[in-house]
Design a protein around this motif. Structure first.
Motif, mmCIF file in Angstrom:
data_model
loop_
_atom_site.group_PDB
_atom_site.id
_atom_site.type_symbol
_atom_site.label_atom_id
_atom_site.label_comp_id
_atom_site.label_asym_id
_atom_site.label_seq_id
_atom_site.Cartn_x
_atom_site.Cartn_y
_atom_site.Cartn_z
ATOM 1 N N GLN A 236 -1.218 10.987 -11.028
ATOM 2 C CA GLN A 236 -1.716 11.546 -9.777
ATOM 3 C C GLN A 236 -1.104 10.828 -8.575
ATOM 4 O O GLN A 236 -0.915 9.611 -8.587
ATOM 5 C CB GLN A 236 -3.242 11.426 -9.714
ATOM 6 C CG GLN A 236 -3.967 12.143 -10.847
ATOM 7 C CD GLN A 236 -3.681 13.627 -10.844
ATOM 8 O OE1 GLN A 236 -3.645 14.269 -9.793
ATOM 9 N NE2 GLN A 236 -3.489 14.193 -12.035
ATOM 10 N N TYR A 237 -0.815 11.615 -7.524
ATOM 11 C CA TYR A 237 -0.373 11.054 -6.253
ATOM 12 C C TYR A 237 -1.606 10.721 -5.427
ATOM 13 O O TYR A 237 -2.333 11.614 -4.989
ATOM 14 C CB TYR A 237 0.501 12.055 -5.497
ATOM 15 C CG TYR A 237 1.936 12.085 -5.968
ATOM 16 C CD1 TYR A 237 2.954 11.596 -5.178
ATOM 17 C CD2 TYR A 237 2.260 12.604 -7.217
ATOM 18 C CE1 TYR A 237 4.283 11.627 -5.603
ATOM 19 C CE2 TYR A 237 3.579 12.639 -7.658
ATOM 20 C CZ TYR A 237 4.577 12.143 -6.846
ATOM 21 O OH TYR A 237 5.883 12.168 -7.277
ATOM 22 N N ARG A 238 -1.835 9.466 -5.204
ATOM 23 C CA ARG A 238 -2.972 9.043 -4.386
ATOM 24 C C ARG A 238 -2.666 7.672 -3.801
ATOM 25 O O ARG A 238 -1.668 7.035 -4.141
ATOM 26 C CB ARG A 238 -4.262 9.015 -5.205
ATOM 27 C CG ARG A 238 -4.301 7.990 -6.332
ATOM 28 C CD ARG A 238 -5.658 8.020 -7.024
ATOM 29 N NE ARG A 238 -5.761 7.022 -8.079
ATOM 30 C CZ ARG A 238 -6.103 5.734 -7.880
ATOM 31 N NH1 ARG A 238 -6.355 5.317 -6.643
ATOM 32 N NH2 ARG A 238 -6.184 4.895 -8.882
ATOM 33 N N ASN B 239 0.861 -1.183 0.000
ATOM 34 C CA ASN B 239 0.000 0.000 0.000
ATOM 35 C C ASN B 239 0.901 1.238 0.000
ATOM 36 O O ASN B 239 1.737 1.399 0.904
ATOM 37 C CB ASN B 239 -0.902 0.020 1.236
ATOM 38 C CG ASN B 239 -1.851 -1.164 1.271
ATOM 39 O OD1 ASN B 239 -2.437 -1.542 0.263
ATOM 40 N ND2 ASN B 239 -2.003 -1.765 2.437
ATOM 41 N N PHE B 240 0.744 2.127 -0.985
ATOM 42 C CA PHE B 240 1.620 3.284 -1.095
ATOM 43 C C PHE B 240 0.828 4.490 -1.575
ATOM 44 O O PHE B 240 -0.282 4.370 -2.113
ATOM 45 C CB PHE B 240 2.776 2.997 -2.060
ATOM 46 C CG PHE B 240 2.351 2.751 -3.482
ATOM 47 C CD1 PHE B 240 2.332 3.782 -4.412
ATOM 48 C CD2 PHE B 240 1.980 1.480 -3.901
ATOM 49 C CE1 PHE B 240 1.946 3.558 -5.720
ATOM 50 C CE2 PHE B 240 1.590 1.250 -5.208
ATOM 51 C CZ PHE B 240 1.574 2.283 -6.128
ATOM 52 N N HIS B 241 1.430 5.658 -1.395
ATOM 53 C CA HIS B 241 0.858 6.916 -1.861
ATOM 54 C C HIS B 241 1.780 7.488 -2.926
ATOM 55 O O HIS B 241 2.924 7.842 -2.643
ATOM 56 C CB HIS B 241 0.715 7.908 -0.707
ATOM 57 C CG HIS B 241 0.058 9.189 -1.112
ATOM 58 N ND1 HIS B 241 -1.308 9.312 -1.230
ATOM 59 C CD2 HIS B 241 0.589 10.406 -1.429
ATOM 60 C CE1 HIS B 241 -1.602 10.542 -1.593
ATOM 61 N NE2 HIS B 241 -0.465 11.232 -1.722
ATOM 62 N N GLY B 242 1.295 7.550 -4.165
ATOM 63 C CA GLY B 242 2.140 8.047 -5.236
ATOM 64 C C GLY B 242 1.539 7.767 -6.590
ATOM 65 O O GLY B 242 0.402 7.282 -6.710
ATOM 66 N N PRO B 243 2.312 8.028 -7.651
ATOM 67 C CA PRO B 243 1.836 7.759 -9.010
ATOM 68 C C PRO B 243 1.958 6.277 -9.338
ATOM 69 O O PRO B 243 2.621 5.514 -8.620
ATOM 70 C CB PRO B 243 2.764 8.603 -9.869
ATOM 71 C CG PRO B 243 4.027 8.658 -9.090
ATOM 72 C CD PRO B 243 3.622 8.681 -7.642
ATOM 73 N N THR C 193 9.802 6.027 -2.756
ATOM 74 C CA THR C 193 8.854 5.394 -1.848
ATOM 75 C C THR C 193 7.693 4.713 -2.559
ATOM 76 O O THR C 193 6.808 4.172 -1.897
ATOM 77 C CB THR C 193 8.291 6.449 -0.883
ATOM 78 O OG1 THR C 193 7.643 7.480 -1.628
ATOM 79 C CG2 THR C 193 9.421 7.056 -0.055
ATOM 80 N N PHE C 194 7.678 4.722 -3.871
ATOM 81 C CA PHE C 194 6.607 4.044 -4.608
ATOM 82 C C PHE C 194 7.201 3.286 -5.791
ATOM 83 O O PHE C 194 6.832 3.503 -6.949
ATOM 84 C CB PHE C 194 5.549 5.046 -5.101
ATOM 85 C CG PHE C 194 6.117 6.348 -5.558
ATOM 86 C CD1 PHE C 194 6.619 6.501 -6.842
ATOM 87 C CD2 PHE C 194 6.151 7.431 -4.706
ATOM 88 C CE1 PHE C 194 7.159 7.695 -7.265
ATOM 89 C CE2 PHE C 194 6.681 8.637 -5.126
ATOM 90 C CZ PHE C 194 7.190 8.773 -6.409
#
Length: 597
Positions: free
Chosen positions: A293-295, A268-272, A379-380
């Motif tokens: 999009q970063y989500r 689970n990550f936040h990023g493109p 980080t992604f």
């Protein structure tokens, strides 16, 4: 008639003489007979009688010597002792090693065990290392300090023919993205808008159950399971669940075994979303606006393996055959089949042992595994399992004596989805601006074939001398669409040795050399002209110099419990970069002590 009377008279006279002590007689013969004796029978003298004298043996009496008086004092004989097994040395339950060095470096290492027991054991281990980092003199405010914490506890329970093992561990790693060159002639983002901290926290635990049936033909197995969760500074989380089942049985001289495993990973990550089909995967876009999009996003992956094998030996020949079947849960090619063949033959009682074989496998790629290889990754990252399509090898090894062994061989590798680390820019295609300073790495997956020549020599002269030397040369072919094998050296040299001087001084060293490597960056690099990819997008390739790193350690053992040591890392103070834009620490001197209790 007269003759007979004469003979009878003569016999009576003789008997009478024998019956008396003395002989006195007078004889008168009458008649007219004249006797004639032949001269041959004539006696010269008259017969005489003699007393019989018996010679007696003389008896002599001798005096025996008087024996000397001896006083006997018995001595006690100690009881005999037969040592069937050597006495076990005293086992200390705890061990602590701590020190202090330059750059405010603090190493701590602690062990604890409950001791020897037939029922089971338990223990704990804690390791800590921190430092202020690298002296860069780059006039920026980015911290470069680091710290590593690792703790583990375990317990073992022994049954009649089984063993149960339980363990739990925790690891915390802190790093910073300090690989920034502010002298680059491009305008990067403002430092105030960027995060340079990274922290990875990992918790895990597992169980393992083993059997020890000793009779030939019995079936033994090992079942283990492990669950971990990792979380970074940006609240990205990864959960990994691994199950492994191993069984084996011996029939005649053949060992049959089987391995079955399942590895499931959820990231689970936040990023493109960096997994479009466009080759420009190191930029945060593919074909849709949503990919840029970063989500919050989720990626799942699973690898299932099934590996049956059979191993046998006949005289000096050993052979192993089998196959590996791997299934990926999130791949365009979910199924893989790998043959497994290995053989070796021993000549001259192990002095010369030629060997050859082929094998392959699929390795799960996780966020944590990439971070452990390179702590400066973004980080992604995109996650693709490494496909070890082929590992064909051959060589000669053996033991010249009880102290010297060697190995010389060649390996041919074919990899798919090989993970290359390249400096990322996260460039916005629409505006052409850079979103980083190139101080984070992204993953570029491609093919790689390599030929590896290697040679190794090991020396083990009891506990006094230990040494090992190894050399590896790599020739890279079939790089896919890449110009070079990024960050992969052509030459590796390793040497380590230890000398024990009368159990008082322990001298040890580790020396290694890593050859030159090619690096790729998506941000400008001073003195490097840009190249264009097939989409006319610029990138920069440059060569990192090879480096020599040497570590030396001297330990003085005051007694079995207390010792003091001094250690030099990068003793020659070499300046080098293991990863592009990241300089390594130079001379690090540390001293400390160890104590067992």
């Amino acid at each position: 008639m007269k003759k007979l009377i004469f003979i009878f008279t003569l016999v009576l006279t003789a008997l009478n003489v024998l019956a008396q002590d003395s002989l006195n007689y007078e004889t008168t013969f009458g008649g007219d007979r004249r006797l004639f004796l032949r001269d041959a029978n004539k006696l010269n003298v008259w017969p005489q009688t003699k007393d019989s004298v018996v010679q007696m043996t003389s008896i002599k009496y001798t005096t025996l010597p008087t024996p000397k008086s001896i006083t006997i004092v018995p001595q006690l004989i100690p009881a005999a002792k037969i040592n069937v097994d050597e006495k076990l040395p005293y086992l200390y339950k705890a061990f602590l090693k701590a020190g202090y060095g330059s750059y405010n470096t603090i190493p701590i290492d602690f062990y604890f065990m409950d001791g020897r027991s037939k029922k089971g054991s338990y223990g704990a281990h804690y390791k800590f290392l921190r430092g202020d980092g690298v002296q860069l003199n780059d006039a920026d405010s980015i911290p470069d300090r680091y710290s590593d914490n690792k703790a583990e506890v375990w317990g073992k329970w022994f049954f009649k023919k089984q063993q149960l093992v339980a363990k739990a561990d925790w690891e915390r790693n802190v790093t910073h993205f300090y690989g920034v060159d502010v002298q680059n002639n491009y305008k990067g983002p403002d430092f105030d808008k960027l995060q340079f901290n990274q922290r990875m926290n990992t918790f895990g635990g597992g169980l393992s159950f083993l059997t020890y049936q000793r009779d030939t033909g019995d079936f033994n197995y090992n079942a283990s399971t492990y669950l971990r969760q990792s979380k970074d500074y940006y609240k990205n989380t990864e959960t990994n669940f691994d199950i492994l089942l191993h069984g084996r049985t011996l029939r005649d001289s053949t060992l049959y075994s089987i391995d079955f495993g399942v590895n499931y990973n959820k990231f689970n990550f936040h990023g493109p979303l960096l997994d479009g089909t466009n080759l420009d995967i190191y930029t945060p876009y593919a074909y849709s606006a949503d990919d840029r999009q970063y989500r919050d996003r989720t990626r799942e992956n699973a690898v299932v393996k099934f590996v049956p094998t059979a191993s046998t030996h006949w005289r000096n020949l050993r052979a192993k055959v089998g196959a590996g079947i791997y299934i990926e849960g999130n791949s365009s090619s979910p199924g893989h089949f790998y043959p497994l063949l290995e053989a070796s033959y021993s000549f001259f009682k192990g002095v010369v042992v030629p060997y050859a074989g082929i094998r392959g496998s699929t390795e799960p790629t996780t966020y944590l595994s990439l971070y452990q290889d390179n702590p400066f990754i973004q980080t992604f990252p995109r996650l693709k399992n490494k496909n070890n399509k082929l590992d064909a090898y051959a060589g000669i090894g053996g033991a010249v004596s009880s102290t010297v062994s060697y190995s010389v061989g060649i390996n041919y590798y074919e990899w798919a989805n090989f993970a290359y680390f390249i400096n990322d820019s996260l460039r916005d295609i629409q505006t052409g601006t850079y979103n980083t300073w190139g101080n984070q790495f992204t993953m570029l997956y491609d093919n790689l074939n390599a030929v590896n020549f290697h040679a190794e020599l090991a020396i083990y002269a009891s506990e006094k001398w230990k040494g090992n030397v190894r050399a590896d040369y790599f020739n890279y072919t079939d790089l896919g669409s890449q110009d070079h094998a990024w960050h992969q050296p052509n030459l590796k040299l390793l040497a380590n040795a230890q000398y024990n001087l009368k159990n008082k001084f322990i001298l040890s060293t580790d020396i290694f050399y890593i050859g030159a490597r090619w690096a790729r960056s998506q941000v400008p690099v001073n003195g490097v002209e840009p190249a264009l990819d097939i989409y006319n997008k610029p990138y920069y390739q440059y060569k990192l110099k090879g480096f020599l790193d040497a570590n030396f350690r001297v330990e003085y053992r005051y007694n079995k419990r207390l010792s003091a040591w001094v250690q030099l890392n990068n003793a020659f103070a070499m300046k080098y970069q293991r990863w592009g834009a990241y300089k390594n620490q130079q001379l690090l001197a540390t001293l400390g002590a160890s104590y067992s209790f």
